[in-house]
Design a protein around this motif. Structure first.
Motif, PDB file in Angstrom:
ATOM      1  N   LEU A 166       0.821  -1.206   0.000  1.00  7.16           N
ATOM      2  CA  LEU A 166       0.000   0.000   0.000  1.00  7.16           C
ATOM      3  C   LEU A 166       0.857   1.260   0.000  1.00  7.16           C
ATOM      4  CD1 LEU A 166      -2.828  -0.975   2.525  1.00  7.16           C
ATOM      5  CD2 LEU A 166      -3.096  -0.569   0.078  1.00  7.16           C
ATOM      6  N   LYS A 167       1.911   1.262   0.777  1.00  2.39           N
ATOM      7  CA  LYS A 167       2.788   2.435   0.848  1.00  2.39           C
ATOM      8  C   LYS A 167       3.494   2.656  -0.482  1.00  2.39           C
ATOM      9  CE  LYS A 167       6.063   4.673   3.949  1.00  2.39           C
ATOM     10  NZ  LYS A 167       7.138   5.070   3.021  1.00  2.39           N
ATOM     11  N   HIS A 168       3.912   1.561  -1.119  1.00  4.88           N
ATOM     12  CA  HIS A 168       4.618   1.677  -2.394  1.00  4.88           C
ATOM     13  C   HIS A 168       3.683   2.116  -3.508  1.00  4.88           C
ATOM     14  CE1 HIS A 168       6.290   0.124  -6.238  1.00  4.88           C
ATOM     15  NE2 HIS A 168       7.424   0.575  -5.735  1.00  4.88           N
ATOM     16  N   ASP A 169       2.423   1.637  -3.461  1.00  6.11           N
ATOM     17  CA  ASP A 169       1.485   1.906  -4.542  1.00  6.11           C
ATOM     18  C   ASP A 169       0.692   3.188  -4.351  1.00  6.11           C
ATOM     19  OD1 ASP A 169       2.290  -0.470  -5.656  1.00  6.11           O
ATOM     20  OD2 ASP A 169       0.614  -1.631  -4.855  1.00  6.11           O
ATOM     21  N   ALA A 170       0.810   3.831  -3.184  1.00  2.00           N
ATOM     22  CA  ALA A 170       0.027   5.044  -2.927  1.00  2.00           C
ATOM     23  C   ALA A 170       0.441   6.148  -3.883  1.00  2.00           C
ATOM     24  CB  ALA A 170       0.248   5.513  -1.484  1.00  2.00           C
ATOM     25  N   PRO A 171      -0.519   6.800  -4.566  1.00  2.00           N
ATOM     26  CA  PRO A 171      -0.179   7.901  -5.475  1.00  2.00           C
ATOM     27  C   PRO A 171       0.481   9.041  -4.718  1.00  2.00           C
ATOM     28  CG  PRO A 171      -2.480   7.198  -5.748  1.00  2.00           C
ATOM     29  CD  PRO A 171      -1.958   6.544  -4.502  1.00  2.00           C
ATOM     30  N   SER A 172       1.659   9.425  -5.158  1.00  2.93           N
ATOM     31  CA  SER A 172       2.411  10.454  -4.440  1.00  2.93           C
ATOM     32  C   SER A 172       1.659  11.772  -4.388  1.00  2.93           C
ATOM     33  CB  SER A 172       3.779  10.661  -5.099  1.00  2.93           C
ATOM     34  OG  SER A 172       3.626  11.033  -6.470  1.00  2.93           O
ATOM     35  N   ALA A 173       0.879  12.098  -5.436  1.00  6.80           N
ATOM     36  CA  ALA A 173       0.159  13.373  -5.439  1.00  6.80           C
ATOM     37  C   ALA A 173      -0.872  13.419  -4.323  1.00  6.80           C
ATOM     38  CB  ALA A 173      -0.523  13.586  -6.789  1.00  6.80           C
ATOM     39  N   SER A 174      -1.613  12.297  -4.125  1.00  9.27           N
ATOM     40  CA  SER A 174      -2.629  12.292  -3.075  1.00  9.27           C
ATOM     41  C   SER A 174      -1.992  12.315  -1.701  1.00  9.27           C
ATOM     42  CB  SER A 174      -3.527  11.056  -3.220  1.00  9.27           C
ATOM     43  OG  SER A 174      -2.791   9.868  -2.996  1.00  9.27           O
ATOM     44  N   VAL A 175      -0.827  11.695  -1.553  1.00  9.91           N
ATOM     45  CA  VAL A 175      -0.123  11.739  -0.272  1.00  9.91           C
ATOM     46  C   VAL A 175       0.291  13.166   0.050  1.00  9.91           C
ATOM     47  CG1 VAL A 175       1.953  11.017   0.944  1.00  9.91           C
ATOM     48  CG2 VAL A 175       0.673   9.354  -0.411  1.00  9.91           C
ATOM     49  N   ARG A 176       0.799  13.899  -0.939  1.00  6.15           N
ATOM     50  CA  ARG A 176       1.218  15.284  -0.696  1.00  6.15           C
ATOM     51  C   ARG A 176       0.018  16.147  -0.329  1.00  6.15           C
ATOM     52  NH1 ARG A 176       4.592  14.452  -5.223  1.00  6.15           N
ATOM     53  NH2 ARG A 176       3.088  15.482  -6.585  1.00  6.15           N
ATOM     54  N   LYS A 177      -1.107  15.956  -1.021  1.00  5.85           N
ATOM     55  CA  LYS A 177      -2.276  16.774  -0.742  1.00  5.85           C
ATOM     56  C   LYS A 177      -2.775  16.520   0.679  1.00  5.85           C
ATOM     57  CE  LYS A 177      -5.214  17.423  -3.994  1.00  5.85           C
ATOM     58  NZ  LYS A 177      -6.288  17.212  -5.015  1.00  5.85           N
ATOM     59  N   PHE A 178      -2.773  15.263   1.101  1.00  4.59           N
ATOM     60  CA  PHE A 178      -3.230  14.932   2.443  1.00  4.59           C
ATOM     61  C   PHE A 178      -2.298  15.531   3.489  1.00  4.59           C
ATOM     62  CE2 PHE A 178      -4.618  12.347   5.969  1.00  4.59           C
ATOM     63  CZ  PHE A 178      -5.958  12.234   5.721  1.00  4.59           C
ATOM     64  N   THR A 179      -0.989  15.523   3.189  1.00  5.98           N
ATOM     65  CA  THR A 179      -0.031  16.109   4.116  1.00  5.98           C
ATOM     66  C   THR A 179      -0.271  17.599   4.270  1.00  5.98           C
ATOM     67  OG1 THR A 179       1.619  14.455   3.541  1.00  5.98           O
ATOM     68  CG2 THR A 179       2.418  16.445   4.578  1.00  5.98           C
ATOM     69  N   GLN A 180      -0.569  18.301   3.177  1.00  6.45           N
ATOM     70  CA  GLN A 180      -0.862  19.726   3.251  1.00  6.45           C
ATOM     71  C   GLN A 180      -2.108  19.972   4.106  1.00  6.45           C
ATOM     72  OE1 GLN A 180      -1.236  20.838  -0.831  1.00  6.45           O
ATOM     73  NE2 GLN A 180       0.953  20.786  -1.232  1.00  6.45           N
ATOM     74  N   PHE A 181      -3.093  19.135   3.958  1.00  5.60           N
ATOM     75  CA  PHE A 181      -4.309  19.275   4.772  1.00  5.60           C
ATOM     76  C   PHE A 181      -3.998  19.038   6.239  1.00  5.60           C
ATOM     77  CE2 PHE A 181      -8.430  17.619   6.402  1.00  5.60           C
ATOM     78  CZ  PHE A 181      -9.172  18.777   6.211  1.00  5.60           C
ATOM     79  N   ASP A 182      -3.125  18.055   6.527  1.00  2.42           N
ATOM     80  CA  ASP A 182      -2.718  17.813   7.911  1.00  2.42           C
ATOM     81  C   ASP A 182      -2.053  19.045   8.511  1.00  2.42           C
ATOM     82  OD1 ASP A 182      -3.680  15.267   8.171  1.00  2.42           O
ATOM     83  OD2 ASP A 182      -1.831  14.316   7.545  1.00  2.42           O
ATOM     84  N   HIS A 183      -1.225  19.725   7.711  1.00  2.00           N
ATOM     85  CA  HIS A 183      -0.570  20.933   8.218  1.00  2.00           C
ATOM     86  C   HIS A 183      -1.620  21.995   8.557  1.00  2.00           C
ATOM     87  CE1 HIS A 183       3.429  19.539   7.773  1.00  2.00           C
ATOM     88  NE2 HIS A 183       3.433  19.524   6.464  1.00  2.00           N
ATOM     89  N   LEU A 184      -2.676  22.051   7.773  1.00  2.00           N
ATOM     90  CA  LEU A 184      -3.739  23.003   8.052  1.00  2.00           C
ATOM     91  C   LEU A 184      -4.439  22.658   9.367  1.00  2.00           C
ATOM     92  CD1 LEU A 184      -5.014  25.506   6.673  1.00  2.00           C
ATOM     93  CD2 LEU A 184      -6.767  23.955   5.780  1.00  2.00           C
ATOM     94  N   LEU A 185      -4.653  21.371   9.609  1.00  2.00           N
ATOM     95  CA  LEU A 185      -5.257  20.955  10.875  1.00  2.00           C
ATOM     96  C   LEU A 185      -4.344  21.279  12.051  1.00  2.00           C
ATOM     97  CD1 LEU A 185      -6.810  17.492   9.918  1.00  2.00           C
ATOM     98  CD2 LEU A 185      -7.874  19.748   9.879  1.00  2.00           C
ATOM     99  N   SER A 186      -3.047  21.112  11.854  1.00  2.00           N
ATOM    100  CA  SER A 186      -2.094  21.474  12.908  1.00  2.00           C
ATOM    101  C   SER A 186      -2.146  22.967  13.192  1.00  2.00           C
ATOM    102  CB  SER A 186      -0.680  21.067  12.494  1.00  2.00           C
ATOM    103  OG  SER A 186      -0.569  19.676  12.359  1.00  2.00           O
ATOM    104  N   TYR A 187      -2.277  23.761  12.133  1.00  2.00           N
ATOM    105  CA  TYR A 187      -2.395  25.209  12.304  1.00  2.00           C
ATOM    106  C   TYR A 187      -3.625  25.535  13.147  1.00  2.00           C
ATOM    107  CZ  TYR A 187      -3.180  30.126  11.235  1.00  2.00           C
ATOM    108  OH  TYR A 187      -3.397  31.487  11.348  1.00  2.00           O
ATOM    109  N   MET A 188      -4.729  24.855  12.870  1.00  2.00           N
ATOM    110  CA  MET A 188      -5.949  25.100  13.646  1.00  2.00           C
ATOM    111  C   MET A 188      -5.719  24.800  15.120  1.00  2.00           C
ATOM    112  SD  MET A 188      -8.875  23.533  11.091  1.00  2.00           S
ATOM    113  CE  MET A 188     -10.174  23.743  12.318  1.00  2.00           C
ATOM    114  N   GLU A 189      -5.090  23.676  15.412  1.00  5.29           N
ATOM    115  CA  GLU A 189      -4.860  23.295  16.805  1.00  5.29           C
ATOM    116  C   GLU A 189      -3.983  24.309  17.517  1.00  5.29           C
ATOM    117  OE1 GLU A 189      -3.700  19.298  19.285  1.00  5.29           O
ATOM    118  OE2 GLU A 189      -2.494  19.816  17.552  1.00  5.29           O
ATOM    119  N   GLN A 190      -3.015  24.871  16.800  1.00  4.97           N
ATOM    120  CA  GLN A 190      -2.074  25.805  17.419  1.00  4.97           C
ATOM    121  C   GLN A 190      -2.636  27.220  17.529  1.00  4.97           C
ATOM    122  OE1 GLN A 190       1.331  25.329  14.888  1.00  4.97           O
ATOM    123  NE2 GLN A 190       1.487  23.135  15.347  1.00  4.97           N
ATOM    124  N   HIS A 191      -3.769  27.501  16.873  1.00  2.00           N
ATOM    125  CA  HIS A 191      -4.337  28.855  16.882  1.00  2.00           C
ATOM    126  C   HIS A 191      -5.805  28.839  17.306  1.00  2.00           C
ATOM    127  CE1 HIS A 191      -0.802  29.202  14.246  1.00  2.00           C
ATOM    128  NE2 HIS A 191      -0.767  30.467  14.591  1.00  2.00           N
TER     129      HIS A 191
END
Length: 288
Positions: free
Chosen positions: A171-196
């Protein structure tokens, strides 16, 4: 900042069995912790949040979290009312020493390298989704075998763990890199919410920060948290207020302001709706 508890493998591993499997109902009582073993945690039921390495990830059924040694983390349900909003997680924890034994059965070079990275502490934290229920079936089989051991139970658990590594590596090898990057960006947004949390937060302000449209952001919240933006924000604020009620002597009005409520009455109303009790009742129950 609350201290981080370190869990030791000596507590879980006995009689040369270097793997431990349980099924846990998560709550707000467990402390943030790290451990000297590896953990694969599978969300079997419910939604909530995973606080890990200074970030917060929304979680839902069917996600597997792969947590290396020394990474502080904790799971929290979406609401303090766990009777109405349960969060159930299967935890498979194992010693890196076990991976040396498993590696002797592996012939595929990529799988051997993947297991070696975990054994040597070189794998980062990551998580992925169980696309066809394969991980859930493996977790159920491991929990059943661990809870009701039979002949050659340790060997059987080892083979199931190898299967789990194969599925995760694929699963990790076959995961589309574009979707992984987009999800990571969304996670950063959630972290921003928690910190503010104390600041005004809105879809408009988050759209300006992320450069996504408000409509697209609302879709992302639905997709990744199974909640609207407003529901997620309220749950996050109440979750943080529960932590402050347990760990500080701050007055309720101060806690309301700290998590972003300017009107204490609104805070009390939302808290009781989500937690099922008043802040005062929650603080009393958590200290008893």
């Amino acid at each position: 900042m609350n201290p981080i508890h370190t869990l030791k493998g000596d507590y879980f591993f006995h009689h040369d069995r270097l793997v431990y499997v349980n099924r846990a109902s998560e709550d707000f009582e467990a402390p943030v912790h790290d451990h000297d073993f590896i953990e694969f945690a599978f969300v079997a039921e419910g939604t909530g949040f995973h606080h890990v390495g200074g970030q917060v990830h929304p979680i839902r059924r069917g996600q597997l979290f792969c947590i290396p040694i020394g990474i502080p983390h904790v799971f929290r349900p979406a609401s303090a009312d766990v009777a109405k909003h349960p969060l159930t997680v299967y935890n498979c924890v194992f010693s890196p020493a076990l991976l040396g034994r498993l590696a002797s059965f592996v012939t595929d070079p990529r799988l051997a390298r993947f297991i070696g990275e975990w054994r040597d502490g070189a794998s980062p934290y990551f998580y992925l989704s169980d696309t066809d229920d394969t991980i859930e079936r493996l977790m159920l089989a491991m929990h059943r075998e661990f809870s009701m051991p039979r002949g050659a139970s340790s060997d059987y658990l080892d083979t199931l763990l190898i299967q789990l590594f194969i599925v995760v590596q694929r699963l990790k090898h076959d995961a589309p890199s574009a979707s992984v990057r987009k999800f990571t960006q969304f996670d950063h947004l959630l972290s921003y919410m928690e910190q503010h949390l104390a600041e005004p937060l809105s879809l408009r302000s988050l759209a300006e920060i992320s450069r996504w449209s408000e409509r697209h952001l609302q879709r992302l919240f639905r997709q990744h948290t199974e909640q609207s933006f407003n529901s997620y924000l309220q749950a996050l604020r109440i979750q943080k207020s529960c932590e402050l009620l347990r760990s500080t002597a701050l007055k309720i009005g101060s806690i309301a302001e700290t998590v972003g409520y300017r009107d204490t009455a609104s805070f009390l109303s939302v808290f009781k709706r989500i937690a099922g009790m008043t802040p005062g009742e929650y603080r009393k129950a958590s200290l008893s």
